[in-house]
Design a protein around this motif. Sequence first.
Motif, PDB file in Angstrom:
ATOM      1  N   LEU A  20      22.265  -6.757 -25.827  1.00 58.49           N
ATOM      2  CA  LEU A  20      22.662  -7.865 -26.699  1.00 58.49           C
ATOM      3  C   LEU A  20      23.012  -7.389 -28.103  1.00 58.49           C
ATOM      4  O   LEU A  20      23.957  -7.896 -28.716  1.00 58.49           O
ATOM      5  CB  LEU A  20      21.550  -8.918 -26.751  1.00 58.49           C
ATOM      6  CG  LEU A  20      21.382  -9.753 -25.490  1.00 58.49           C
ATOM      7  CD1 LEU A  20      20.087 -10.559 -25.548  1.00 58.49           C
ATOM      8  CD2 LEU A  20      22.582 -10.679 -25.296  1.00 58.49           C
ATOM      9  N   VAL A  41      25.506 -15.309 -29.137  1.00 59.60           N
ATOM     10  CA  VAL A  41      24.901 -14.020 -28.800  1.00 59.60           C
ATOM     11  C   VAL A  41      23.733 -13.738 -29.737  1.00 59.60           C
ATOM     12  O   VAL A  41      22.702 -13.207 -29.323  1.00 59.60           O
ATOM     13  CB  VAL A  41      25.944 -12.882 -28.818  1.00 59.60           C
ATOM     14  CG1 VAL A  41      25.285 -11.530 -28.612  1.00 59.60           C
ATOM     15  CG2 VAL A  41      26.997 -13.119 -27.749  1.00 59.60           C
ATOM     16  N   GLU A  92      20.841 -15.556 -28.384  1.00 54.97           N
ATOM     17  CA  GLU A  92      20.316 -14.871 -27.203  1.00 54.97           C
ATOM     18  C   GLU A  92      19.469 -13.665 -27.619  1.00 54.97           C
ATOM     19  O   GLU A  92      18.396 -13.428 -27.052  1.00 54.97           O
ATOM     20  CB  GLU A  92      21.455 -14.395 -26.306  1.00 54.97           C
ATOM     21  CG  GLU A  92      22.182 -15.495 -25.576  1.00 54.97           C
ATOM     22  CD  GLU A  92      23.327 -14.937 -24.742  1.00 54.97           C
ATOM     23  OE1 GLU A  92      23.115 -13.917 -24.037  1.00 54.97           O
ATOM     24  OE2 GLU A  92      24.431 -15.501 -24.795  1.00 54.97           O
ATOM     25  N   LEU A  93      19.966 -12.909 -28.597  1.00 53.07           N
ATOM     26  CA  LEU A  93      19.226 -11.753 -29.088  1.00 53.07           C
ATOM     27  C   LEU A  93      17.911 -12.186 -29.711  1.00 53.07           C
ATOM     28  O   LEU A  93      16.868 -11.578 -29.477  1.00 53.07           O
ATOM     29  CB  LEU A  93      20.073 -10.967 -30.097  1.00 53.07           C
ATOM     30  CG  LEU A  93      19.409  -9.757 -30.757  1.00 53.07           C
ATOM     31  CD1 LEU A  93      18.905  -8.759 -29.727  1.00 53.07           C
ATOM     32  CD2 LEU A  93      20.385  -9.098 -31.729  1.00 53.07           C
TER      33      LEU A  93
END
Length: 58
Positions: A16, A39, A42-43
């Motif tokens: 990620l 993203v 998500e990270l």
Amino acid sequence: MFTSEFHREVSEIDILRDRLESLIKEKHGNLLDSEVVNVSKELNAALNRYESLQNKNH
């Protein structure tokens, strides 16, 4: 001791992070681009899971 779950999380974080860095370059540093934001989220979630795993093992 590292578990397979811990290793999976570290691997996901690496993937990620690389994806986020590439996207930021691709979007010319636009941190508000929806793909960059997604993203990044998500990270962040992966980092939170990693921290939880560390706290369970200490």
